[in-house]
Design a protein around this motif. Structure first.
Motif, PDB file in Angstrom:
ATOM      1  N   LEU A 103     148.644  31.200  59.199  1.00  0.00           N
ATOM      2  CA  LEU A 103     150.075  31.505  59.468  1.00  0.00           C
ATOM      3  C   LEU A 103     150.947  31.320  58.373  1.00  0.00           C
ATOM      4  O   LEU A 103     151.601  32.366  58.188  1.00  0.00           O
ATOM      5  CB  LEU A 103     150.596  30.373  60.649  1.00  0.00           C
ATOM      6  N   PRO A 104     150.799  30.423  57.535  1.00  0.00           N
ATOM      7  CA  PRO A 104     151.684  30.381  56.083  1.00  0.00           C
ATOM      8  C   PRO A 104     151.516  31.521  55.554  1.00  0.00           C
ATOM      9  O   PRO A 104     152.442  32.305  54.845  1.00  0.00           O
ATOM     10  CB  PRO A 104     151.143  29.191  55.744  1.00  0.00           C
ATOM     11  N   GLU A 105     150.405  31.981  55.326  1.00  0.00           N
ATOM     12  CA  GLU A 105     150.194  33.158  54.306  1.00  0.00           C
ATOM     13  C   GLU A 105     150.539  34.337  55.106  1.00  0.00           C
ATOM     14  O   GLU A 105     151.038  35.475  54.454  1.00  0.00           O
ATOM     15  CB  GLU A 105     148.683  33.330  53.964  1.00  0.00           C
ATOM     16  N   ARG A 106     150.329  34.561  56.367  1.00  0.00           N
ATOM     17  CA  ARG A 106     150.512  35.768  57.053  1.00  0.00           C
ATOM     18  C   ARG A 106     152.173  36.170  57.327  1.00  0.00           C
ATOM     19  O   ARG A 106     152.563  37.107  57.149  1.00  0.00           O
ATOM     20  CB  ARG A 106     150.052  35.794  58.549  1.00  0.00           C
ATOM     21  N   SER A 163     155.375  27.589  50.286  1.00  0.00           N
ATOM     22  CA  SER A 163     155.349  26.794  49.068  1.00  0.00           C
ATOM     23  C   SER A 163     155.719  25.145  49.552  1.00  0.00           C
ATOM     24  O   SER A 163     155.169  24.274  49.373  1.00  0.00           O
ATOM     25  CB  SER A 163     155.893  27.319  47.935  1.00  0.00           C
ATOM     26  N   ARG A 164     157.082  25.319  50.294  1.00  0.00           N
ATOM     27  CA  ARG A 164     157.409  24.173  50.850  1.00  0.00           C
ATOM     28  C   ARG A 164     156.540  23.347  51.792  1.00  0.00           C
ATOM     29  O   ARG A 164     156.728  22.198  52.039  1.00  0.00           O
ATOM     30  CB  ARG A 164     158.636  24.087  51.272  1.00  0.00           C
ATOM     31  N   LEU A 165     155.982  24.161  52.748  1.00  0.00           N
ATOM     32  CA  LEU A 165     155.041  23.452  53.449  1.00  0.00           C
ATOM     33  C   LEU A 165     153.862  22.856  52.663  1.00  0.00           C
ATOM     34  O   LEU A 165     153.263  21.837  53.396  1.00  0.00           O
ATOM     35  CB  LEU A 165     154.232  24.584  54.439  1.00  0.00           C
ATOM     36  N   GLY A 166     153.598  23.335  51.615  1.00  0.00           N
ATOM     37  CA  GLY A 166     152.458  22.601  51.004  1.00  0.00           C
ATOM     38  C   GLY A 166     151.133  23.105  51.375  1.00  0.00           C
ATOM     39  O   GLY A 166     150.825  23.773  52.143  1.00  0.00           O
ATOM     40  N   LEU A 167     150.082  22.177  50.908  1.00  0.00           N
ATOM     41  CA  LEU A 167     148.831  22.521  51.231  1.00  0.00           C
ATOM     42  C   LEU A 167     148.080  21.268  52.036  1.00  0.00           C
ATOM     43  O   LEU A 167     146.910  21.330  51.954  1.00  0.00           O
ATOM     44  CB  LEU A 167     148.035  22.605  49.968  1.00  0.00           C
ATOM     45  N   THR A 168     149.081  20.527  52.691  1.00  0.00           N
ATOM     46  CA  THR A 168     148.321  19.531  53.516  1.00  0.00           C
ATOM     47  C   THR A 168     148.210  20.200  54.819  1.00  0.00           C
ATOM     48  O   THR A 168     148.775  20.547  55.647  1.00  0.00           O
ATOM     49  CB  THR A 168     149.200  18.419  53.841  1.00  0.00           C
ATOM     50  N   ARG A 169     146.870  20.754  54.954  1.00  0.00           N
ATOM     51  CA  ARG A 169     146.535  21.424  56.016  1.00  0.00           C
ATOM     52  C   ARG A 169     145.279  20.864  56.663  1.00  0.00           C
ATOM     53  O   ARG A 169     144.633  20.312  56.199  1.00  0.00           O
ATOM     54  CB  ARG A 169     145.924  22.965  55.751  1.00  0.00           C
TER      55      ARG A 169
END
Lengths: 863, 436
Positions: free
Chosen positions: A661-664, A672-678
């Motif tokens: 979802l973040p990429e799409r 970028s603000r969402l960060g990479l804590t996935r």
């Protein structure tokens, strides 16, 4: 509401008064007094250590309140700043919404709480101080004045330590006492003092009183205090001190006598008043005043007993006159009592049930609920004798009484007739105007209470809360008359446990995910920082359940003081009508305020982006994140931007279905603000599903082991959706129950039952539908197939199919199908979606396609 | 004397017959839960058990009742609700909310309707106050408050369920299913739809929350059962006032059932559609022919009614056309034959017509072009021909491309029945080359 201008609007200059005391160790200059000069006006406010001050905050209408502990200038910093150390007070609106219920009653408009929370930052900039405020401490049995003209007086009665409301400790009282004295000596006019309690009470005495006066406290607490006549009260205090204990015990006796010991007597009184008194509210008065006469003689009560005798002698006709006289006398009595018993658990016991129960129409049980409802609105209709109800009603009455009395004090004399008028009007409105199909079974009272507050606001000013305080309506579906049956058989028990809603003790197979999320949130809580986390996974993989579990554990930990306490808010994108509503929801859950979406966004931004005094981390769960997508993506941007600010202390957990979802869909600046804590939740494997089922059916032997394995494998192969798995099992128990001949001892759910359930849920119904369609419909489908084969296309116009159809019918010896009939058949098949057809406006030219594969049609038509 | 007697007899008959017609028409038109259910006992049991569990045990459920139009979905649910409400411990413990996708066309209206039917706090009189967002949060709050054992179960009946799936984001369905899958107020969500592909319409999150229970109603009965239904639908109930007449009537119905021609009619009807509603339509037409002079239904009535039902509407229109219009249609038919269904315009039709008129000038009057144009436009108004694209102002009407909406067989059949058709025209219809 008072409006406190802040520095932004009027420039103020702050300067020290007096010589500084130097604190060598800390490089502080300590001062005793500070003066604030407001530009443009000549007034100068002097603020001394120990006074109560207002401090600029988020909300101009409700600035923070604190007691000044220390004033100093910090030299250690390059730009020396005027600092102050304070002891905070907290307003009710600053208490987290989730904990407001702990108070158990409605807060008074000017009530504040001693903020007993050491973790709170008490060091503030002295230039944020706005001015003085008067804070008055009240004993727990004292009543908060409901209506004060002077808004500069605040009352503190309880302390709040982020977990519970507690009465103020005696030491604090003493402190307040001193301050008050000091204040009075300084400013003799304009300050309305309160009674000051002597905290030197023996605990034994307290204990006795607590036991005795469980019920009487409720009464005394509701009676109004006397803000307008401080002098008179002062006298009465002295008077009261002269006779230390008797009035108090007397009242409690009298009360318990009235409410508990002799239900019969109170009943008699009630009926008496029911027959005689036209004014309903006079009833508690009568109760109150007539019972002393029945009791032992008084020491203090010269006035009282005479009054009571008066009352007793008085015929119902002159009741009204009496009534107006009685409260004045009674307030004196109550004042005495208050001065004597500073600590009493009255605030606890006197909580009336605020949730109005919807009235039940059911005849069998009509009596009881009606009596309960009656207690809130129409006290004269009570027929029940149960002491509990009487007690309840008395409490309610006293509440009214308290209200009406303070009313009377305000405008000297409020004719009793008017009160009865307004209440009878309420009664009229409480009859529902339209008996609807469903309304007869529904909550009448809810509707009526709303209406009365709408229609008679002027007559019943006490009941409509102040416009600033939101009305805490608690919407509710009415409760059922008969309790739901508990499961009787093993299968029913199993079905209950298999329901998706049944919350298991643990979430099996999600330990790793649980731990990850827990660690993430816990670390943020401990560090007092913020952060985002994105959780993805297909539906039914336990995302939301796991997060809930994490929050539950953290809340437990917070209660045990292992982690700092935090505020938890949950929003769901699917439960919003429109993405921007998310602001409204967050704001409402955070502070209880209501605002429009734009305003809410502003308020939230202000809240999260500026420093606050009481720092508590907020944990925000955003479910179904993808629905918050907008063209500008401003919502997502804000949600992910706030946690990056140090002041916000916001942890955002987001949940959505798609992994990318973040990429799409997100812009770069948002993702970028969402960060990479996935974190991604994988669909359950068959062994995991099996484990889930086994853990749910731990102590219930309802399924064969093979059956559980079968369903786990089936579902894992299809979707890995745990909900599906549970639903299939639930359906299988039903099938098992039906198929079993003996209802008392149904066997285990077998593989066959489960297979049937799986078939029911997943098998396509197209083939059965074709098999069961009429002869003409079937031949029309054949004609379509023939036409497709002829043209080699997957689409044909109706006219083409029709000619094929006619030919087919002729071949099979069916009567000639007219165009209208064939068209009806076609649209019928279209409405079932066996065919995809255009709108029938096109008539002969409408295009027809099959919605099923040709093989399926052939297979279905074969037999 | 005897005449007076017969007259009074007639009066009684008239009275009785109007009663008969009232009783039977009510049966045909109302989906009353009093009528019997045919062949859906298994489905009925499934549904009623499910409803009982919700009402008595407070178990939340969701179910879809799927079946083609006229298969008795509404009748089934009405039956089930009636039986449920007759149970004493249930009758006052259950709330019902009826929604219809054709009426509640968006979630906003649906929410207001739910709030109104539940009569929640923000309902005043008949009106629901508050914005859409407020209503939603209010309703969710209300439903969230409850729990399994103490709250009153709510039965949601969503008619035309597929239309709810077209609402924005499927917010309503998501929330209803979500509540039914969580420990809140017990809900039974019952959707009625005729679409077999309904599950494909649901969004994945909504679908996951739906319990996937489906009850299929498929009209799975055969012709013998159809006959039985026919008989049962026409028979008078035992509580009909005049016993003697009831007996006679029912006897005549029995005869009707055994009549060969009636069976044929029914078989034909059955072949076209198994739909009970179309059977009702047939019976209604037949029933209307019952009069005092003709007190009992006969096979002829049935046949006539069937003929009426299976009539081709377009052929009827063609019967009412003028000879000129018929000629134009025949010209269009020839054009279709020659150009293989390619669209035509007025000029082409007029030329074709002119050719015919020149050859057979004696049989058809040679109309002026504007008159023919008028006839052509009349055909367009009757929607027997249809323009290929929308009529715009600047296109010349003579050259607008058209298509014929009649099939060749239809034209031929209509011509055969057309009264006073000139022989030349008939010959021209059979062969475009007849003028040679």
């Amino acid at each position: 509401m008072a409006y406190y201008p802040t520095r932004l609007k009027t420039r103020q200059t702050y300067s020290w008064v007096g010589r500084p005391l130097l604190d060598q160790k800390l490089h502080y200059h300590i001062y005793k007094e500070m003066s604030v000069k407001i530009e443009g006006s000549l007034t100068e406010i002097h603020i001394q250590v120990g006074q109560f001050v207002l401090i600029e905050g988020d909300d101009d209408e409700n600035p923070y309140v604190a007691k000044l502990v220390e004033l100093f200038e910090d030299d250690s910093e390059p730009h020396s700043k005027k600092r102050a150390r304070v002891q905070w007070f907290i307003r009710f609106c600053e208490v987290p919404v989730s904990k407001r219920h702990l108070l158990g009653r409605k807060p008074a408009a000017q009530e504040i709480f001693w903020y007993d929370y050491p973790a709170c930052n008490s060091n503030i900039n002295a230039e944020t101080i706005i001015g003085h405020v008067q804070v008055v401490a009240l004993g727990p049995d004292e009543v908060l004045p409901m209506d004060l003209k002077d808004e500069k007086i605040l009352f503190v009665k309880l302390s709040w330590n982020e977990k519970a409301f507690r009465p103020l400790s005696p030491e604090l009282f003493a402190e307040f006492d001193k301050l008050q004295e000091a204040a009075r000596s300084q400013k003799p006019v304009g300050v309305k003092t309160k009674s000051i309690e002597s905290p030197s009470r023996t605990t034994a005495e307290h204990a006795i009183k607590r036991i005795e006066s469980r019920h009487s406290t409720s009464k005394s607490r509701r009676t109004p205090s006397h803000p307008v006549t401080p002098r008179a009260k002062k006298k009465l205090e002295l008077n009261g001190l002269g006779f230390p204990r008797t009035p108090n015990t007397r009242i409690s006796q009298q009360n318990s006598g009235a409410s508990l010991d002799s239900p019969g007597r109170s009943k008699r009184k009630v009926t008496l008043s029911e027959i005689t008194s036209p004014t309903k509210r006079s009833q508690p008065d009568r109760l109150h005043t007539s019972s002393p006469a029945l009791k032992a003689p008084q020491k203090t009560g010269e006035i009282q007993s005479s009054c009571a005798k008066d009352d007793k002698k008085a015929s119902p006709d002159c009741h009204r006159i009496l009534r107006t006289r009685v409260p004045a006398l009674k307030t004196t009595e109550i004042c005495e009592e208050r001065t004597l018993t500073p600590i009493r658990g009255g605030w606890k016991s006197s909580v009336p049930s605020v949730v109005l129960k919807p009235e039940n129409i059911k005849k069998r049980e009509a009596e009881e609920p009606e009596a309960q409802d009656g207690a809130t609105t129409t006290p004269h209709r009570i027929h029940r004798k149960s002491s509990l109800l009487t007690l309840n009603r008395i409490r309610q009455q006293l509440r009214f009484l308290g209200n009406s009395k303070s009313n009377q004090e305000e405008d000297e004399f409020l004719p009793a007739a008017e009160i009865s008028d307004s209440s009878s009007e309420e009664e009229e409105t409480s009859i529902p105007p339209l008996p609807r199909r469903t309304s007869s079974r529904l909550s009448r009272n809810l509707c009526s209470s709303m209406k009365s507050s709408l229609q008679t606001p002027s007559k019943t000013p006490k009941k409509t809360p102040k416009p600033s305080t939101p009305r805490h309506a608690t919407p509710q579906i009415r409760s059922r008359n008969l309790a739901a049956q508990e499961p009787a058989s093993v299968l029913e028990e199993a079905r209950l446990r298999l329901h998706v809603s049944a919350v298991p003790e643990t979430l099996p197979c999600r330990e790793q995910e649980f731990q990850n999320i827990y660690n993430f949130v816990e670390s943020k809580l401990l560090d007092h920082t913020g952060g985002c986390m994105y959780i993805s996974g297909v539906p039914g993989t336990g995302k939301t359940a796991t997060v809930h579990e994490v929050i539950r554990c953290l809340q437990q930990a917070a209660q045990a003081n292992d982690v700092p306490s935090f505020q938890y808010i949950e929003v769901n994108g699917m439960k919003l009508t429109e993405p921007h509503q998310v602001y409204v929801q967050i704001l409402q859950k955070l502070t209880g305020q209501k605002a429009t979406a734009n305003h809410a966004a502003e308020l939230l931004a202000k809240r999260f982006l500026t420093r606050r005094s009481s720092q508590e981390t907020t944990v925000l769960l955003v479910d179904e994140l993808d629905l918050l997508w907008t063209q500008k993506q401003d919502i997502m941007y804000n949600l992910f931007d706030w946690p990056t600010h140090k002041e916000a202390q916001l942890v955002v957990l987001t949940i959505a279905n798609t992994m990318d979802l973040p990429e799409r869909i997100m812009m770069n600046r948002v993702s970028s603000r969402l960060g990479l804590t996935r974190m991604s939740f994988q669909p359950y494997t068959h062994s995991q599903l099996q484990q889930i089922l086994i853990s749910r059916l731990k102590h219930v032997k309802a399924f064969e082991d093979d059956a559980i394995q079968l369903v786990a494998r089936k579902v894992a192969a299809l979707s890995g959706d745990a909900r599906r798995c549970l639903d299939i099992c639930r359906r299988a128990t039903e099938i098992c129950e039906f198929s079993c001949q003996k209802p008392d001892s149904p066997g285990l759910v077998t593989v066959a039952h489960l297979l049937q359930a799986v078939d029911e849920m997943f098998s396509s119904s197209y083939i059965t539908a074709i098999k069961n369609s009429s002869v003409l419909e079937q031949s029309f489908l054949r004609a379509i197939l023939a036409e497709f084969r002829r043209s080699g296309l997957e689409e044909a116009t109706f006219q083409q199919v029709y000619s094929q159809h006619v030919a087919l019918c002729r071949m099979e010896g069916l009567p000639y199908p007219t165009m209208s009939e064939t068209m009806a058949v076609c649209s019928h098949l279209g409405s079932c979606r066996l065919l995809l057809v255009e709108s029938s406006r096109n008539d002969l030219l409408l295009r027809v396609r099959l919605n099923v594969s040709q093989d399926d049609v052939l297979y279905a038509l074969k037999e | 004397m005897s005449s007076r007697k017969s007259k009074s007899n007639n009066l009684i008959h008239a009275e009785l017959l109007s009663q008969v017609q009232r009783v039977l028409r009510e049966r045909f038109c109302h989906q009353s839960p009093h009528s019997n259910l045919f062949g859906v006992q298994v489905q009925y049991k499934h549904l009623i058990e499910l409803l009982k569990r919700t009402a008595i045990h407070g178990e939340s459920n969701s179910v879809l009742i799927i079946g083609p139009r006229g298969s008795g979905k509404t009748t089934l649910i009405n039956h089930a609700l009636k039986e449920l409400m007759e149970i004493e411990e249930v009758s006052e413990n259950v709330l019902q909310v009826h929604l219809n996708g054709l009426l509640q066309i968006n979630d906003k209206i649906a929410l207001k309707e739910i709030t109104r039917q539940l009569n929640l706090e923000n309902v005043v009189g008949d009106k629901v106050f508050g914005s859409f967002a407020e209503n939603l949060s209010f309703l969710l709050e209300a439903l969230k408050k409850g729990d399994r054992s103490s709250s009153c179960p709510v039965i949601f009946i969503l008619d035309e369920f597929d239309l709810f799936a077209h609402h924005k984001n499927q917010t309503l369905l998501y929330n209803l299913f979500d509540i039914s899958q969580s420990a809140q107020t017990p809900l039974a969500v019952i959707g009625l739809t005729c679409r077999l592909d309904i599950l494909e319409l649901l969004e994945k999150r909504v679908k996951s929350r739906f319990s996937h229970r489906q009850i299929h109603l498929m009209n799975s009965f055969g012709f013998p059962q159809y006959l039985k239904i026919f008989k049962e639908q026409l028979s008078l109930p035992a509580e009909f006032p005049d016993k003697l007449f009831t007996e006679k009537w029912n006897e005549s119905i029995q005869c009707l059932t055994e009549d060969r021609s009636v069976r044929e009619v029914l078989q034909k009807h059955f072949n076209v559609s198994k739909n009970l509603r179309s059977l009702h339509m047939l019976l209604m037409l037949a029933l209307n022919r019952v009069t005092t002079s003709h007190p009992f239904m006969t096979a002829a009535d049935m046949m006539e009614a069937h003929q009426f039902c299976s009539m081709d509407s377009k052929a009827n229109i063609v019967h009412g056309l003028s000879v000129l219009e018929i000629c134009l249609i025949i010209a269009m038919k020839h054009l279709n034959d020659i150009y293989e269904e390619e669209p035509f315009n007025f000029q082409m039709v007029y030329n074709e017509f002119q050719k015919f008129v020149q050859r057979k000038a004696h049989s058809v009057y040679n109309f002026e072009k504007p008159v023919v144009m008028k006839a052509f436009e009349h055909l367009q108004q009757l929607e027997l021909i249809r323009p290929m694209e929308r009529t715009s102002v600047n296109t010349q009407r003579e050259y607008q491309l058209m298509k014929l909406l009649l099939d060749n067989t239809q034209i031929m059949n209509a011509l055969q029945k057309y009264p006073n058709c000139p022989t030349d025209v008939r010959q021209w219809a059979t062969s475009s080359l007849s003028w040679l």
